[in-house]
Design a protein around this motif. Sequence first.
Motif, PDB file in Angstrom:
ATOM      1  N   GLY A   1       0.801  -1.222   0.000  1.00  0.00           N
ATOM      2  CA  GLY A   1       0.000   0.000   0.000  1.00  0.00           C
ATOM      3  C   GLY A   1       0.830   1.266   0.000  1.00  0.00           C
ATOM      4  N   VAL A   2       1.955   1.224  -0.733  1.00  0.00           N
ATOM      5  CA  VAL A   2       2.877   2.352  -0.692  1.00  0.00           C
ATOM      6  C   VAL A   2       3.293   2.771  -2.094  1.00  0.00           C
ATOM      7  N   ILE A   3       3.403   4.087  -2.294  1.00  0.00           N
ATOM      8  CA  ILE A   3       4.050   4.575  -3.509  1.00  0.00           C
ATOM      9  C   ILE A   3       5.254   5.393  -3.058  1.00  0.00           C
ATOM     10  N   MET A   4       6.430   4.997  -3.517  1.00  0.00           N
ATOM     11  CA  MET A   4       7.671   5.620  -3.057  1.00  0.00           C
ATOM     12  C   MET A   4       8.355   6.276  -4.229  1.00  0.00           C
ATOM     13  N   ASP A   5       8.776   7.537  -4.068  1.00  0.00           N
ATOM     14  CA  ASP A   5       9.507   8.160  -5.172  1.00  0.00           C
ATOM     15  C   ASP A   5      10.923   8.516  -4.765  1.00  0.00           C
ATOM     16  N   GLY A   6      11.851   8.397  -5.740  1.00  0.00           N
ATOM     17  CA  GLY A   6      13.260   8.678  -5.444  1.00  0.00           C
ATOM     18  C   GLY A   6      14.136   8.483  -6.657  1.00  0.00           C
ATOM     19  N   ARG A   7      15.313   7.917  -6.442  1.00  0.00           N
ATOM     20  CA  ARG A   7      16.267   7.711  -7.538  1.00  0.00           C
ATOM     21  C   ARG A   7      16.638   6.238  -7.709  1.00  0.00           C
ATOM     22  N   ASP A   8      16.534   5.462  -6.620  1.00  0.00           N
ATOM     23  CA  ASP A   8      17.001   4.064  -6.648  1.00  0.00           C
ATOM     24  C   ASP A   8      15.942   3.134  -6.084  1.00  0.00           C
ATOM     25  N   ILE A   9      14.679   3.552  -6.168  1.00  0.00           N
ATOM     26  CA  ILE A   9      13.627   2.738  -5.543  1.00  0.00           C
ATOM     27  C   ILE A   9      13.416   1.447  -6.334  1.00  0.00           C
ATOM     28  N   GLY A  10      13.275   1.570  -7.657  1.00  0.00           N
ATOM     29  CA  GLY A  10      13.050   0.380  -8.476  1.00  0.00           C
ATOM     30  C   GLY A  10      14.289  -0.492  -8.621  1.00  0.00           C
ATOM     31  N   THR A  11      15.474   0.097  -8.474  1.00  0.00           N
ATOM     32  CA  THR A  11      16.707  -0.681  -8.668  1.00  0.00           C
ATOM     33  C   THR A  11      17.223  -1.308  -7.373  1.00  0.00           C
ATOM     34  N   VAL A  12      17.149  -0.559  -6.247  1.00  0.00           N
ATOM     35  CA  VAL A  12      17.806  -1.018  -5.019  1.00  0.00           C
ATOM     36  C   VAL A  12      16.854  -1.180  -3.824  1.00  0.00           C
ATOM     37  N   VAL A  13      16.069  -0.152  -3.557  1.00  0.00           N
ATOM     38  CA  VAL A  13      15.261  -0.178  -2.327  1.00  0.00           C
ATOM     39  C   VAL A  13      14.141  -1.219  -2.431  1.00  0.00           C
TER      40      VAL A  13
END
Length: 222
Positions: free
Chosen positions: A126-138
Motif C-alpha cells: 500500500g505504498v508509492i515511493m519516489d526517489g532515484r534508486d527505488i526500483g533498482t535497489v530499495v
Amino acid sequence: MNRKPVIAIDGYSSTGKSSISKDIATRLGLIHLDTGALYRGITLYALTHCFANGAIDRNCLISSFDKIRLEFREAGHVLVLYLNGKDVSREIRTQEVSDHVSFVAKQPEVRDFLLKTQRDIAAEGGVIMDGRDIGTVVLPDADYKFFLTASIEERTRRRFLEMQASGMEADIHSVRENLIKRDRIDSEREVSPLKQAEDAILIDNSDISKEQTTEKILSYIR
Ligand code: DC
C-alpha cells in the motif's frame, strides 16, 4: 490483487515525481513516501551541525547518525518529515539544502542508514515511493515501476515556478545549474546511482502535464 500494491517512481529532479506520486496515493488510497525528503533531512542536519569551511564534514556526519532521528508522521495520505521532533518539511526545500544534498546522498554510509527505514515503510504494501534508486535497489520487487524524465528547460521552469510560488528566493540560472549538477552527481555516484530499472516503464513528460502523467501511470496500474 488483495494486498495493496507497492509502486516505485524514480527519475530526474523536478520531473514532478513527488506531486504525481501524492496524487496517485490519494486516488488509490496508498501511503506516499518522498524518499528525497530523507536525504534532504540528513543534509539539513549536516548543514546545522557538521558544516565547516564552506563544506559538510563527512566524518562528523557519519559519526552523528545516532543523533539523527528522522520520522514521518501521517497527515492524510501524506507523510510529513520530522527531524529530531521538529517539522522540517519547508526547511528541507531551500536552495542551500538542494546545493548540498547530492554530496550527502552519495555517501554509502548515508544510503545504508536510510535503506532499512525505507524498506520497513514498504513492508506492509500500500505504498508509492519516489526517489532515484527505488526500483533498482530499495524495492526491486515492487509491483509497478516507472521512470520519469523531461527536458532540462522544462524541469528548470517547473522548479523555478514552484520556488516562487512558495515564496522562496529563486534565480533561474542557479536553479538550472543545480539541476544539472545534481543529476550528474546522482547518476555518476558509485552506490545506487540514478538509473532506470530494466523493468521500469519510461515516461517523458516534457510535453504533458502532471495530470496527464498521473493518468498515464494509472492506466498501466489499472
Ligand atoms: O527528490 P529530491 O530532489 O527531493 O531529492 C533530493 C536528492 O536526494 C537528490 O538530488 C538525490 C537524492 N536522492 C537519492 O539519492 N536517492 C533517493 N531515493 C532519493 C533522493
